[in-house]
Design a protein around this motif. Structure first.
Motif, mmCIF file in Angstrom:
data_model
loop_
_atom_site.group_PDB
_atom_site.id
_atom_site.type_symbol
_atom_site.label_atom_id
_atom_site.label_comp_id
_atom_site.label_asym_id
_atom_site.label_seq_id
_atom_site.Cartn_x
_atom_site.Cartn_y
_atom_site.Cartn_z
ATOM 1 N N UNK A 7 0.830 -1.215 0.000
ATOM 2 C CA UNK A 7 0.000 0.000 0.000
ATOM 3 C C UNK A 7 0.865 1.267 0.000
ATOM 4 N N UNK A 8 1.984 1.228 0.708
ATOM 5 C CA UNK A 8 2.847 2.403 0.788
ATOM 6 C C UNK A 8 4.079 2.217 -0.108
ATOM 7 N N UNK A 16 0.131 7.083 -9.248
ATOM 8 C CA UNK A 16 0.581 5.701 -9.052
ATOM 9 C C UNK A 16 0.183 4.812 -10.227
ATOM 10 N N UNK A 17 -0.997 5.055 -10.798
ATOM 11 C CA UNK A 17 -1.442 4.195 -11.903
ATOM 12 C C UNK A 17 -0.914 4.684 -13.250
ATOM 13 N N UNK A 223 4.709 9.271 -0.847
ATOM 14 C CA UNK A 223 4.355 7.875 -0.561
ATOM 15 C C UNK A 223 2.918 7.638 -1.022
ATOM 16 N N UNK A 224 2.686 6.599 -1.791
ATOM 17 C CA UNK A 224 1.303 6.277 -2.169
ATOM 18 C C UNK A 224 0.556 5.923 -0.880
ATOM 19 N N UNK A 227 -2.673 5.964 -3.039
ATOM 20 C CA UNK A 227 -2.224 6.301 -4.398
ATOM 21 C C UNK A 227 -1.453 7.625 -4.332
ATOM 22 N N UNK A 228 -0.912 8.023 -5.455
ATOM 23 C CA UNK A 228 -0.212 9.317 -5.480
ATOM 24 C C UNK A 228 -1.208 10.468 -5.341
ATOM 25 N N UNK A 229 -2.302 10.375 -6.102
ATOM 26 C CA UNK A 229 -3.286 11.467 -6.103
ATOM 27 C C UNK A 229 -3.858 11.725 -4.720
ATOM 28 N N UNK A 230 -3.878 10.692 -3.883
ATOM 29 C CA UNK A 230 -4.452 10.827 -2.535
ATOM 30 C C UNK A 230 -3.361 10.797 -1.462
#
Ligand code: SF4
Length: 396
Positions: A7-8, A16-17, A223-224, A227-230
């Motif tokens: 997750x991280x 991330x995607x 850190x995801x 995700x990156x966006x969040x």
């Protein structure tokens, strides 16, 4: 379920995607095939539609520097997964075609197979099963994680904590404009200055979320989570806990509990905006942060589940429609607002009795997935409708 470590992921933003997943896919090709010639990379659906704003092409160009290659944005061909790439190339005289699906949080499937190196640690697949197991053995959620994960889990979580704090501190010290044609102004410092003037904790939490999200939008190390966006929500929750003088160890353990919640959402639904909209990214981050806060303040397993459920329940239906495909508007502000929502979800869970809770965390995860599947694809990281169609935003 796999280790919560999946997750991280510490790496470069903004997605991330759309950035990390494709970067890992390129690494896979480079590691497994020699003397690559005539390389073509096809990007489909969401990757084609928002790949430019998410810097997908930049990361592919960087990875294949020195190899003659072409990136093709295919806006028409449908794929089973909305974040699909196909690599066509010749290696040592043989032609190859490799299909990669970027499923969120930096994880990828290569020709349908999981390419992730994380151990399968968990037999239990739902939070209900985990809660029953913990009850039978009198374990806290973090005791449960310790029992299932390898001995280095504390060190891993400390690394994650450090990377999150570094992203906050860098982001708070920077001013100016983020890359891309939106000319989005960095605002973390301005919000932090407001905190210094007013001593209103709300500004401190929001400034922390802005700081990380702006670093992410700038392609810096974050850190995801998940995700990156969040990536700004959990660091903001950490700063909130530190303001409240919660012991460091509780925060580290709470980060583990938050990852367990994220892992359940990833396994039983999705954490990809292209699959289920922003409810799967920011909604998941909010649920994770709420669990972190509730654990860190010393509440029981069921209270943590209740807080995580409330946070996700009130994120249902959240669409993903970043303007021009940049992970900036609405993403950055959204991290700040949902960090506050995570705190409020924790407070609400603590103010009401467990017996009044009628909806389980597992049920809300299932509902989030069904809602996400039903969402029109225009609202799932394609920048075809919603906010992304407001095109006069940078004229004023
Ligand atoms: S709107 Fe949400 S899901 Fe979409 S790119 Fe932004 S943060 Fe990610």
């Amino acid at each position: 379920m796999k280790s919560i470590k999946n997750i991280y992921v510490i790496g470069n933003g903004p997605s991330s995607s759309h950035t990390m997943g494709p970067a890992f896919a390129c690494d896979y090709i480079l590691k497994n095939y020699k003397n690559i010639k005539d390389l073509q990379v096809f990007l489909f659906e969401s990757l084609a539609l928002t790949g430019k704003g998410h810097l997908t092409d930049r990361v592919i160009n960087e990875k294949f520097e020195g190899i003659n290659h072409e990136i093709i944005f295919d806006f028409k061909t449908k794929q089973e997964h909305p974040n699909t790439l196909i690599f066509k190339f010749n290696s040592e005289g043989q032609n190859h075609e490799i299909k990669v699906e970027s499923i969120g949080g930096g994880s990828i499937l290569i020709d349908g197979k999981d390419n992730c190196s994380f151990d399968e640690c968990y037999k239990e697949g739902t939070l209900n099963e985990i809660l029953s197991y913990c009850e039978s053995k009198n374990l806290s959620l973090f005791d449960y994680i310790k029992e299932k994960e390898s001995d280095d889990i504390y060190n891993f979580l400390e690394e994650v904590y450090k990377a999150m704090k570094e992203a906050i501190n860098r982001g708070l010290s920077k001013e100016g404009v983020l890359p891309g044609k939106l000319k989005t102004k960095r605002k973390a410092k301005e919000i932090y200055d407001n905190y210094l003037k007013t001593k209103d904790n709300t500004f401190y939490v929001m400034a922390s979320a802005f700081a990380v999200s702006e670093e992410n939008a700038d392609g810096q190390i974050i850190v995801t989570a998940p995700t990156c966006g969040s990536s700004g929500v959990i660091p903001a929750a950490i700063n909130y806990l530190e303001l409240k003088e919660v012991p460091h160890q509780k925060i580290i353990e709470g980060l583990g509990v938050a990852a367990l919640i994220g892992n359940l959402i990833k396994n039983n639904a999705s954490i990809a905006g292209a699959m289920c909209g922003c409810q799967a990214e920011i909604g998941a981050a909010c649920s994770m942060a709420s669990a972190l806060i509730t654990y860190a303040f010393g509440y029981c397993n069921k209270k943590i589940a209740q807080a995580a459920e409330i946070a996700l329940e009130h994120s249902l239906g959240l669409t993903c429609d970043p303007i021009e495909g940049y992970v900036q508007i609405p993403c950055i502000e959204r991290n700040a607002i949902f960090a506050l929502k995570a705190i409020n979800s924790y407070k609400l869970a603590c103010a009401i009795g467990l017996e009044s809770s009628k909806i389980s965390f597992d049920n809300i995860v299932k509902t989030m997935y069904e809602t996400g599947i039903d969402l029109r694809k225009e609202y799932k990281e394609t920048s075809q409708k919603g906010m992304s169609k407001i095109n006069d935003f940078y004229k004023s």
